[in-house]
Design an enzyme around this catalytic site. Structure first.
Site, mmCIF file in Angstrom:
data_model
loop_
_atom_site.group_PDB
_atom_site.id
_atom_site.type_symbol
_atom_site.label_atom_id
_atom_site.label_comp_id
_atom_site.label_asym_id
_atom_site.label_seq_id
_atom_site.Cartn_x
_atom_site.Cartn_y
_atom_site.Cartn_z
ATOM 1 N N LYS A 188 48.115 26.845 45.924
ATOM 2 C CA LYS A 188 46.728 26.499 45.590
ATOM 3 C C LYS A 188 46.480 26.870 44.135
ATOM 4 O O LYS A 188 46.309 28.045 43.796
ATOM 5 C CB LYS A 188 45.742 27.264 46.472
ATOM 6 C CG LYS A 188 44.329 26.708 46.309
ATOM 7 C CD LYS A 188 43.235 27.766 46.364
ATOM 8 C CE LYS A 188 42.827 28.328 45.046
ATOM 9 N NZ LYS A 188 42.140 27.414 44.129
ATOM 10 N N GLU A 263 49.562 39.940 41.035
ATOM 11 C CA GLU A 263 49.507 40.225 39.597
ATOM 12 C C GLU A 263 48.062 40.053 39.166
ATOM 13 O O GLU A 263 47.512 38.951 39.197
ATOM 14 C CB GLU A 263 50.432 39.332 38.790
ATOM 15 C CG GLU A 263 50.470 39.826 37.347
ATOM 16 C CD GLU A 263 51.546 39.196 36.493
ATOM 17 O OE1 GLU A 263 52.658 38.988 36.985
ATOM 18 O OE2 GLU A 263 51.243 38.921 35.320
ATOM 19 N N CYS A 297 46.498 37.802 30.804
ATOM 20 C CA CYS A 297 46.475 39.060 31.563
ATOM 21 C C CYS A 297 47.152 40.197 30.795
ATOM 22 O O CYS A 297 46.758 41.345 30.927
ATOM 23 C CB CYS A 297 47.083 38.879 32.938
ATOM 24 S SG CYS A 297 48.742 38.217 32.929
ATOM 25 N N GLU A 395 37.985 44.298 31.714
ATOM 26 C CA GLU A 395 38.813 43.168 31.271
ATOM 27 C C GLU A 395 37.874 42.016 30.921
ATOM 28 O O GLU A 395 37.275 41.394 31.796
ATOM 29 C CB GLU A 395 39.767 42.734 32.383
ATOM 30 C CG GLU A 395 40.701 41.636 31.924
ATOM 31 C CD GLU A 395 41.594 41.089 33.022
ATOM 32 O OE1 GLU A 395 41.097 40.833 34.125
ATOM 33 O OE2 GLU A 395 42.790 40.904 32.756
HETATM 34 P P1 NDP Z 1 40.006 34.588 40.306
HETATM 35 O O1 NDP Z 1 40.684 35.820 40.733
HETATM 36 O O2 NDP Z 1 38.654 34.298 40.799
HETATM 37 O O3 NDP Z 1 40.903 33.299 40.690
HETATM 38 C C1 NDP Z 1 42.316 33.275 40.729
HETATM 39 C C2 NDP Z 1 42.755 32.318 41.833
HETATM 40 O O4 NDP Z 1 42.291 32.807 43.090
HETATM 41 C C3 NDP Z 1 42.158 30.913 41.696
HETATM 42 O O5 NDP Z 1 43.083 29.954 42.175
HETATM 43 C C4 NDP Z 1 40.960 30.989 42.621
HETATM 44 O O6 NDP Z 1 40.515 29.746 43.069
HETATM 45 C C5 NDP Z 1 41.502 31.831 43.746
HETATM 46 N N1 NDP Z 1 40.490 32.475 44.560
HETATM 47 C C6 NDP Z 1 39.183 32.680 44.280
HETATM 48 N N2 NDP Z 1 38.565 33.274 45.308
HETATM 49 C C7 NDP Z 1 39.497 33.461 46.269
HETATM 50 C C8 NDP Z 1 39.473 34.044 47.574
HETATM 51 N N3 NDP Z 1 38.356 34.545 48.093
HETATM 52 N N4 NDP Z 1 40.626 34.090 48.281
HETATM 53 C C9 NDP Z 1 41.765 33.598 47.773
HETATM 54 N N5 NDP Z 1 41.838 33.012 46.556
HETATM 55 C C10 NDP Z 1 40.723 32.956 45.800
HETATM 56 O O7 NDP Z 1 40.012 34.524 38.781
HETATM 57 P P2 NDP Z 1 39.067 33.609 37.901
HETATM 58 O O8 NDP Z 1 39.789 32.359 37.740
HETATM 59 O O9 NDP Z 1 37.672 33.470 38.392
HETATM 60 O O10 NDP Z 1 39.002 34.503 36.625
HETATM 61 C C11 NDP Z 1 38.124 35.612 36.599
HETATM 62 C C12 NDP Z 1 38.786 36.816 36.065
HETATM 63 O O11 NDP Z 1 40.074 37.024 36.666
HETATM 64 C C13 NDP Z 1 39.104 36.722 34.604
HETATM 65 O O12 NDP Z 1 38.012 37.036 33.824
HETATM 66 C C14 NDP Z 1 40.222 37.722 34.481
HETATM 67 O O13 NDP Z 1 39.674 38.992 34.418
HETATM 68 C C15 NDP Z 1 40.966 37.596 35.763
HETATM 69 N N6 NDP Z 1 42.171 36.775 35.683
HETATM 70 C C16 NDP Z 1 43.379 37.389 35.597
HETATM 71 C C17 NDP Z 1 44.514 36.631 35.508
HETATM 72 C C18 NDP Z 1 45.871 37.220 35.408
HETATM 73 O O14 NDP Z 1 46.781 36.517 34.992
HETATM 74 N N7 NDP Z 1 46.087 38.464 35.787
HETATM 75 C C19 NDP Z 1 44.465 35.182 35.491
HETATM 76 C C20 NDP Z 1 43.142 34.629 35.601
HETATM 77 C C21 NDP Z 1 42.048 35.418 35.721
HETATM 78 P P3 NDP Z 1 39.351 28.896 42.324
HETATM 79 O O15 NDP Z 1 39.217 29.457 40.953
HETATM 80 O O16 NDP Z 1 39.859 27.518 42.350
HETATM 81 O O17 NDP Z 1 38.117 29.081 43.121
#
Ligand code: NDP
Length: 499
Positions: A188, A263, A297, A395
């Site tokens: 996903k 991660e 990240c 972050e």
């Molecule tokens: P999220 O943690 O919200 O999203 C990451 C993934 O998880 C997306 O595919 C998202 O889907 C999915 N997701 C969201 N809610 C759920 C759930 N309840 N159960 C399972 N999967 C879920 O990150 P964001 O994209 O909103 O980014 C927000 C913050 O996350 C950033 O500001 C940053 O701090 C952090 N981040 C860290 C990353 C890393 O590489 N460590 C990468 C990206 C973000 P969808 O978005 O399609 O709803």
């Protein structure tokens, strides 16, 4: 903003994608659609399906059947490696198409997308070799009447949830390793950036991956992500994203004791000691917090500088930052592109305002810019930051740097470790002893010395503390997706328990 000639034109209509299940496209009919606009230009670029619980169930059933019939796990490492090598070649063939879509959806500079796509092909090639290196152990020291085997088996069906910041590259840091182990997958991607993951499914089928081994269900985290993390037929979940959602996934996985690889976030420090090569350190610090517009990240969002060189360092930083090219990601000269969406743009703008309100000193003024042209933020540097300020602890995931001065090595290490996170750290010094003391003391999964955000698939990545669980990439990254089985083989006649 830079204003140079564009070489790529924006689409006149968004490209439409179905779901990818059991080796085939599932058409959009009967589904709700999600339209993604380029964050840099505001025009629709892709349209994807908003997947439902029923779609996830269909995909998981396909992956489970493919696993149980041993369509993939039953092949030799060489055969699996061949598919991954062909996939790498097809990525290279379609590199420009993939890079352009990646830039349309993420807003990252086209030169960077091109680099990430080609580097991804290299990761599939590395993982092809890893498929052949996976092995177990034997115990020939159990006496003449016993022989022991330790074998590794693919864990089963893996749910793979990925974020929007490096959609194709993060997929490449996980998927070929999962496939090398013999597992099957339901992925996903973030709903903002699904296109290149869907194209990867098509590429893998063309490369010879059996049907049902890699499936993609697009849609929201609150539906598709939640269903995957609760699903009883998912044996392992690989999640990359925020620490908050990571905690939800961790709790959901308890339903059937899924193995997890997480991660998550980071608030990664750069430590600059007085003896460092200052020009190199300044360049590395800028790359560390501006690469991918700070939405990285392992980006270095905290800068710990030895007090004696702070004024000089700030001056060099401001001078060099003024030459950074922020603007249209379709321009090959651009170094920093757009912020991924309005929500993230607002979050970053709010943090900049809080930094000012909490009396941090602005070294470079971030020009927050959201217009018809798109969502941009000029890199922003705050100095005289203290550990209690939000910009020092949270972050932000944007091009915002918080400078915290230090006087001694011990103080630098203490500040570096003063965070709930432990994803990465970077050390700038010419003194090997200082560097190694810092490497040993900092609690983070990845540490760079006199470089930052570099490396290849050979080395594992992952976090300490609330930055995650498990490791991706390298041989560790393949082993992570295996179960270990001990087999005890008795040799010769049995000594009977009941006479
Ligand atoms: P999220 O943690 O919200 O999203 C990451 C993934 O998880 C997306 O595919 C998202 O889907 C999915 N997701 C969201 N809610 C759920 C759930 N309840 N159960 C399972 N999967 C879920 O990150 P964001 O994209 O909103 O980014 C927000 C913050 O996350 C950033 O500001 C940053 O701090 C952090 N981040 C860290 C990353 C890393 O590489 N460590 C990468 C990206 C973000 P969808 O978005 O399609 O709803």
């Amino acid at each position: 903003m830079t204003n140079m000639t564009k070489t790529i034109t924006l689409p006149t209509a968004p490209r439409e994608f179905g779901l990818y299940i059991n080796g085939k496209w599932v058409a959009a009919q009967g589904h709700k659609l999600f339209e993604r606009c380029s964050p840099a230009h505001g025009v629709p670029v892709t349209r994807t399906i908003v997947g439902t619980e029923a779609d996830v169930n269909t995909a998981v059933a396909a992956a489970k059947t493919a696993f149980e019939k041993r369509r993939w796990a039953g092949l030799s490492g060489q055969q699996r490696g061949d598919v991954l090598l062909k996939a790498a070649a097809l990525i290279r063939e379609r590199a420009e198409e993939l890079a352009v879509l990646e830039t349309f959806e993420t807003g990252k500079p086209i030169s960077q997308s091109r680099g990430e796509v080609l580097a991804s092909a290299g990761i599939y090639e590395y993982a092809a070799g890893a498929a052949r290196m996976l092995h177990g152990d034997t115990f020939n020291n159990l006496g003449d009447e016993m022989f022991g085997l330790v074998t590794r088996e693919p864990i089963g069906v893996v749910g793979l949830i990925t974020p929007w910041n490096f959609p194709f590259f993060i997929l490449a840091e996980r998927l070929p390793f999962i496939l090398a182990s013999g597992c099957t997958v339901v992925a996903k991607p973030s709903d903002l950036t699904s296109a290149t993951t869907l194209i990867m499914a098509e590429i893998l089928t063309k490369a010879g991956l059996p049907d049902g081994v890699f499936n993609v269900v697009t849609g929201s985290g609150s539906t598709v992500g939640e269903v995957l993390s609760h699903h009883p037929d998912i044996d392992m979940l690989s999640f990359t994203g925020s620490t908050d959602i990571g905690k939800r996934v961790l709790a959901a996985s308890a339903s059937n004791f899924k193995k997890l690889s997480l991660e998550l976030g980071g608030k990664n420090p750069h430590l600059v000691f007085a003896d460092a090569q200052l020009e190199d350190a300044v360049d590395g610090v800028i790359f560390g917090f501006c690469f991918n517009a700070g939405q990285c990240c392992v980006g270095g969002s905290r800068l710990l500088v030895e007090k004696s060189i702070l004024p000089k360092f700030e001056q060099l930083l401001a001078q060099k930052l003024s030459r950074l090219r922020v603007g249209d990601p379709l321009n090959p000269q651009t170094q920093v592109g757009a912020i991924v969406n309005e929500k993230q743009h607002q979050t970053i703008s709010d943090y900049i305002a809080r930094g000012v309100k909490q009396n941090a000193r602005l070294v470079t003024q971030g020009n927050v810019h959201a217009s018809a042209e798109g969502l941009f933020i000029q890199p922003t540097v705050f100095s005289d930051v203290t550990s209690d300020m939000d910009i020092a602890t949270d972050e932000i995931f944007g091009p915002v740097l918080a400078i915290l001065p230090f006087e001694t090595e011990e103080e630098a290490i203490r500040i570096a470790n003063d965070t709930i996170y432990g994803l990465s750290a970077t050390i700038w010094t010419q003194n090997l002893s200082i560097a190694m003391r810092a490497v040993r003391s900092i609690r983070a999964g990845r540490v760079w010395v006199n470089t930052t955000i570099s490396g290849g698939p050979e080395m594992p990545s992952g976090g300490f503390k609330q930055s995650g669980i498990g490791r991706e990439t390298g041989l560790y990254g393949v082993e992570e997706y295996t179960e270990i089985k001990s087999t005890h083989i008795a040799l010769g006649p049995r000594t009977h328990w009941v006479s």
